[in-house]
Every structure is written in C-alpha cells, then in structure tokens.
Design a protein around this motif. Structure first.
Motif, short mmCIF file in Angstrom:
data_model
loop_
_atom_site.label_atom_id
_atom_site.label_comp_id
_atom_site.label_asym_id
_atom_site.label_seq_id
_atom_site.Cartn_x
_atom_site.Cartn_y
_atom_site.Cartn_z
N TYR A 236 0.83 -1.20 0.00
CA TYR A 236 0.00 0.00 0.00
C TYR A 236 0.87 1.26 0.00
CZ TYR A 236 -3.56 3.39 1.33
OH TYR A 236 -4.39 4.49 1.34
N GLU A 237 1.89 1.27 0.85
CA GLU A 237 2.78 2.42 0.89
C GLU A 237 3.49 2.62 -0.44
OE1 GLU A 237 5.56 2.00 4.07
OE2 GLU A 237 4.03 1.85 5.63
N LYS A 238 3.94 1.53 -1.02
CA LYS A 238 4.68 1.61 -2.28
C LYS A 238 3.81 2.17 -3.40
CE LYS A 238 8.07 -1.14 -4.82
NZ LYS A 238 8.67 -2.49 -4.96
N ALA A 239 2.52 1.82 -3.38
CA ALA A 239 1.61 2.24 -4.44
C ALA A 239 1.09 3.66 -4.25
CB ALA A 239 0.42 1.28 -4.51
N ASN A 240 1.08 4.14 -3.00
CA ASN A 240 0.41 5.41 -2.73
C ASN A 240 1.31 6.53 -2.22
OD1 ASN A 240 -2.70 4.80 -2.98
ND2 ASN A 240 -1.79 3.02 -1.96
N TYR A 241 2.57 6.23 -1.92
CA TYR A 241 3.44 7.24 -1.33
C TYR A 241 4.79 7.27 -2.02
CZ TYR A 241 0.05 7.48 2.49
OH TYR A 241 -1.09 7.62 3.22
N SER A 242 5.49 8.39 -1.87
CA SER A 242 6.85 8.51 -2.38
C SER A 242 7.83 8.17 -1.27
CB SER A 242 7.09 9.94 -2.88
OG SER A 242 7.05 10.85 -1.79
N THR A 243 9.11 8.26 -1.59
CA THR A 243 10.15 8.02 -0.58
C THR A 243 11.15 9.18 -0.59
OG1 THR A 243 11.40 6.71 -2.19
CG2 THR A 243 9.95 5.52 -0.68
N LYS A 244 10.65 10.39 -0.71
CA LYS A 244 11.50 11.57 -0.70
C LYS A 244 11.80 12.00 0.74
CE LYS A 244 8.43 13.84 -2.94
NZ LYS A 244 7.67 14.91 -3.64
N ILE A 245 12.89 12.71 0.88
CA ILE A 245 13.24 13.16 2.23
C ILE A 245 12.19 14.12 2.78
CG2 ILE A 245 14.65 15.13 1.44
CD1 ILE A 245 16.53 14.45 3.84
N SER A 246 11.51 14.83 1.89
CA SER A 246 10.46 15.75 2.35
C SER A 246 9.29 15.02 2.98
CB SER A 246 9.97 16.62 1.18
OG SER A 246 9.45 15.82 0.14
N ASP A 247 9.18 13.71 2.72
CA ASP A 247 8.11 12.94 3.35
C ASP A 247 8.26 12.89 4.87
OD1 ASP A 247 7.06 12.41 0.89
OD2 ASP A 247 7.86 10.38 0.74
N LEU A 248 9.46 13.16 5.36
CA LEU A 248 9.69 13.13 6.79
C LEU A 248 8.96 14.24 7.53
CD1 LEU A 248 13.50 12.28 6.92
CD2 LEU A 248 11.60 10.77 7.48
N ARG A 392 8.41 2.62 3.96
CA ARG A 392 8.87 3.35 2.77
C ARG A 392 9.94 4.38 3.10
NH1 ARG A 392 4.30 6.10 4.50
NH2 ARG A 392 4.44 8.38 4.43
N ILE A 393 9.95 4.84 4.34
CA ILE A 393 10.86 5.92 4.71
C ILE A 393 11.68 5.55 5.95
CG2 ILE A 393 9.39 7.19 6.34
CD1 ILE A 393 11.03 8.80 3.29
N ARG A 394 11.63 4.26 6.34
CA ARG A 394 12.26 3.85 7.61
C ARG A 394 13.77 4.04 7.57
NH1 ARG A 394 10.10 -1.30 8.57
NH2 ARG A 394 8.32 -0.17 9.40
N ALA A 395 14.42 3.61 6.50
CA ALA A 395 15.87 3.74 6.45
C ALA A 395 16.29 5.20 6.46
CB ALA A 395 16.41 3.05 5.19
N LEU A 396 15.60 6.03 5.69
CA LEU A 396 15.94 7.45 5.65
C LEU A 396 15.66 8.12 6.98
CD1 LEU A 396 16.92 9.82 3.96
CD2 LEU A 396 14.59 10.12 3.12
N GLY A 397 14.50 7.83 7.58
CA GLY A 397 14.15 8.43 8.86
C GLY A 397 15.12 8.02 9.96
N THR A 398 15.48 6.74 9.99
CA THR A 398 16.43 6.27 11.00
C THR A 398 17.80 6.91 10.80
OG1 THR A 398 15.23 4.17 11.08
CG2 THR A 398 17.41 4.21 12.07
N ALA A 399 18.18 7.10 9.53
CA ALA A 399 19.46 7.75 9.25
C ALA A 399 19.47 9.19 9.76
CB ALA A 399 19.74 7.73 7.74
N VAL A 400 18.38 9.91 9.55
CA VAL A 400 18.30 11.30 10.03
C VAL A 400 18.41 11.34 11.56
CG1 VAL A 400 16.75 13.28 10.27
CG2 VAL A 400 17.04 12.18 8.04
#
Length: 497
Positions: A236-248, A392-400
C-alpha cells in the motif's frame, strides 16, 4: 527455530554495535595520561588536539549514518552492515598504524564512517526481524553490545597501560579490527530483512525467513497474519506514497515521528553519557584519583553497565514500555550529576584528601551511567528510533535520527575537554539542566510504542489508513490492484490454508 534463531541473528548483527562501543571506549584510555607513550609519540597533544581526535570520529559517524540511509534502501540492510564492517577494517587499520596526529585523525574519521553506518543499520535490521513482543529485547541488544564493547575496551586499556613501548596504545587500536572482520564474514550466513525483501517483490523468500525467525509449532496463525500485515502495508505504501526526504515532514504525524526520533537521540547525548564514556579517567582524576586505579574503576563501571542493561532489556523493557524508563532515567541522572557537582565543588581536585568524598564521587559516576543511563536512554533510544517510521521511509528516517545523535556527539565531545578545564565542577550542572529538559520532552511529546508491530505504528502516530491483519485476524484487508498475479496468488494461499 523461532526465538533462539531470531535472538542469535540479532546478537551476531550487534557485533557492529560492539565495534561501536569498543572504538568509542578505547579512545578514552588511549588519550589518558596513563598512556604516556601515546603522549610522547604525538608530542604531548593539547586539549584541543585531544578533542579533535575524539570528535573527528563522531564527524565521520555523522557522514556514515547519512550514507547508510541510502544504502539500506538500495542494497538492503544485510549488505549495508557488511559495507560498514569493510570500511571499519580500513579505518581501524589506519588508526593502529598512525605515524602522526594527522594520520590518526584520518583513521578516526574513516572508522567513524563505519561506526555511523553500523549505529544506524544494526538496530534497524534488528527491529525488522523482531516480533512485536520481543522488539525491545532484540533491538536493545544494540546498547548491550555497545556496553560490552566499552567494557572490553576498558579492560584492554587497563592491561595495556603496563606496556612500556608504543604497543601500549597500538595494541588497543589493533584489536578493533577483529570484530569488524567477524561481522563482514559472518553476515553472509544471516538472513535478509524480510520487510526489505517484500519491498523488492521477493515475498516467498521473505515468508520463509519470517517462519525461521518467528515460527514455532504453536503460532502458525500468527505467522500468517503477521506476514500478511507486512505485505499489505508495504504494498500500500509503495503504491500510494513517495520516498523523498520531504516525506519526513510532509504531514503532521510524519513530522511528529521525525521530531521524536531525532529528539530521543539528541536527548540521549545531552544526558552527558559520552562525557563519561570518552573522558571517564579525567573525571576520576578530578576527584583526586591517579595511576592504574583510574582505569581499574573504569573497567568495573563498564562491567556493571553491561549487567544492568542485559537485565533491563530481557525482563523489563518489553513489559513496561518506552516512556517510563526514559522518565526514570532522566530524573535519576539529573540527581546523580547534581550530587557529583556538589562533591567536586567542595572536595574535588588533584590534591583531594577526603577518601569518603572520593568514593562517593566515584559511586555517583557509576550509578549515573551503569544504572540510570543503562535502564533508559541507552537501550531505549535505539529501539525507539528504529520502530516508529513506516517502511517506505524507515531507512531514511532512522538515518536522520542517527545523524542527530552524531551531530550532537561532535559538539559535546569537542567542547568537553575545554569545558572540564575551564568550568570544573560547574560543567556537571550543564547536564543537570539538560536531563531535566529531557524528562519534560519525553513526558509531553513521546507516544508509547510498546507491543505494537512496525506496521501498527501508524495507529500510534495518528495516520492509519488501512486495517491491520493482526487486529482484524484476516489476511485480506486492502483491495490490491498493484500486485502481480503471482504475488496475489502467494498471499491468497494464507486465506485458504
């Protein structure tokens, strides 16, 4: 296999955290005055140079954590751990062979790249392979192994101080290479994160790994529901959301996730723990201690911390949740540091001659780190930041969040030698105030995440959009128009099984 296999996988991956703890801990011994061959070899480096040697490592960690966010999404959690271990071998080798201060600082920076990467990816990997009710234990192994790394570093430092040549400081730095090599090679035998595999369309492989990690003869239904929940949420996340840093920060709930994840790591640094970790011998010297006794006490402190953390993550964390330990720890650390400031103000100094005051000062340094930090921000910070973001954003969010930790670490480790020299006992008061602020931030802004699956965090943060299989007890909760026929057939088998 079930729990035992899951535990061993999480424990072995935490060798990256052991390397983190050892590399961070050994530098305190190496730069201490007891390691006179180090100071002779590098021409008696000043406080600012010592601060640079320590803080450059943290600067590398910041860059490494940022890079790991991209790597984890593209090559996977497992391969990112191996990449961090490979860089660690190189960086630790540079440190051990250093011929001048610039050489040593370069090695510290490269090793920092490795540790930053591993500090971000290891708890993320552990959280994604853990079942909800054991995630505190398995992700908490990160802090336990960091503590074990510090413990080994303390005792290696204690032993090596008696060497009367340059191996006094080279051997402690050489030892770092061993866990890095073990991690690089050993990870070949460990599984990929099942959630990452699902995100790459490898559902069958992911399901077999979930069965090995979480399955036993009594929980077949739980495995089906848990896996179906993973698949539906990720698709669902993959189909409906992006994975940009702005998603944070794109929505209120996502901004809350990001701010709380960053806050738990920044607050962790502002407990003052790394002043103790990096400069513990200096703190004991300020109480009038000297000689081998300083490193002996440091080793005892490290041993107690490992024991307390192990008991906490095994028996307490998954039962009481995340917020109560953070509040308890913040209050306890503030009290310890206030007492420490008072002791140093009245009875501190190199010429201190009050044994009772010295012993009390040592005791409160130990209680601060080995008790209150070890049952609060130590393990909880890694658990919390790794469990709150959607896939969708877990790796990026955890990195931040991890970058926030290291950025604050750079600040504190750079100014601490100067602060301790110029402020004396007043430097403790700074962290009394920050610990009080930490407690207030946790109380008012941190939601409780105990017992929730990673997919159920959307309900915790207020942006749930699809039902969860573990709640509905059904494997089909979302109309799926995006999966291939093969993927649909694979998921459908759970409904008919």
């Amino acid at each position: 296999m079930g729990f035992l296999f899951n535990f061993l996988v999480a424990l072995f991956a935490a060798l990256g955290s052991f390397l983190f703890g050892y590399d961070s801990g050994i530098i305190g011994s190496v730069v201490s005055k007891e390691f006179h061959h180090f100071h002779d070899f590098f021409d008696s480096p000043s406080d600012s140079i010592i601060g640079a040697i320590v803080s450059t490592f943290a600067g590398g960690c910041f860059v490494g954590a940022a890079a790991a966010g991209w790597l984890a999404s593209h090559i996977g959690r497992k391969r990112t751990i191996q990449a961090g271990a490979l860089v660690g071998i190189f960086g630790c080798s540079l440190q051990a062979g250093a011929q001048n201060v610039s050489f040593l600082i370069a090695g510290r920076f490269v090793a920092g790249l490795s540790i930053g990467c591993l500090s971000m990816i290891v708890p993320l990997y552990q959280s994604e392979i853990a079942p909800p009710k054991l995630r505190g234990l398995l992700t908490g192994l990160t802090q336990w192994m960091i503590g074990l790394g510090f413990l080994v570093a303390n005792w290696v430092g204690y032993g090596c101080q008696f060497l009367d040549n340059d191996y006094q400081w080279r051997i402690p730095l050489i030892i770092q290479i061993v866990p890095a090599v073990m991690l690089l090679l050993g990870m070949f035998g460990l599984p990929f994160s099942p959630r990452w595999l699902i995100s790459k369309g490898r559902e069958e492989e992911a399901f077999k790994i979930v069965q090995r990690l979480h399955g036993d003869s009594q929980n077949e239904e739980f495995i089906k529901l848990e896996f179906a929940e993973m698949v539906e949420q990720i698709k669902y996340e993959k189909a409906n959301y992006s994975t940009k840093i702005s998603d944070l920060w794109s929505t209120g709930p996502m901004l809350r996730r990001t701010l709380t994840g960053m806050a738990v790591q920044i607050c962790c640094q502002f407990t003052g723990i790394n002043v103790s970790a990096y400069f513990q011998p200096t703190l004991y010297a300020a109480l009038g201690m000297s000689g081998p006794t300083i490193l002996l006490i440091t080793g005892i402190n490290g041993a107690l911390g490992v024991i307390v953390t192990g008991v906490f993550i095994t028996f307490i964390l998954d039962r009481v949740g995340r917020k109560p330990p953070l509040l308890f720890g913040a209050a306890g650390m503030a009290i310890c540091l206030a007492i420490e400031a008072a002791i140093n103000a009245k009875w501190g100094g190199e010429n201190a001659n009050n044994p009772a005051a010295q012993n009390a000062g040592i005791a409160f340094i130990i209680i601060f780190g080995s008790l209150f930090f070890s049952v609060s921000f130590g393990p909880v910070s890694w658990v919390y930041q790794s469990e709150i973001f959607p896939m969708r954003i877990r790796a990026l969010g955890t990195a931040v969040c991890t970058c926030s930790n290291w950025a604050t670490n750079v600040l504190i480790s750079q100014v601490s030698p100067i602060g301790m020299t110029n402020l004396g006992y007043r430097f403790y008061i700074v962290f009394v105030v920050t610990n009080i602020c930490n407690g207030l931030i946790v109380y008012f802004f941190f939601p409780e995440t105990k017992g929730k699956s990673l997919e159920e965090m959307d309900a915790v943060f207020g942006d749930q959009e699809i039902p969860h299989a573990l709640e509905t007890k059904a494997v089909h909760n979302v109309k799926d128009d995006h999966s291939s026929d093969k993927e649909k057939a694979f998921v459908n088998q759970f409904e008919t099984a």
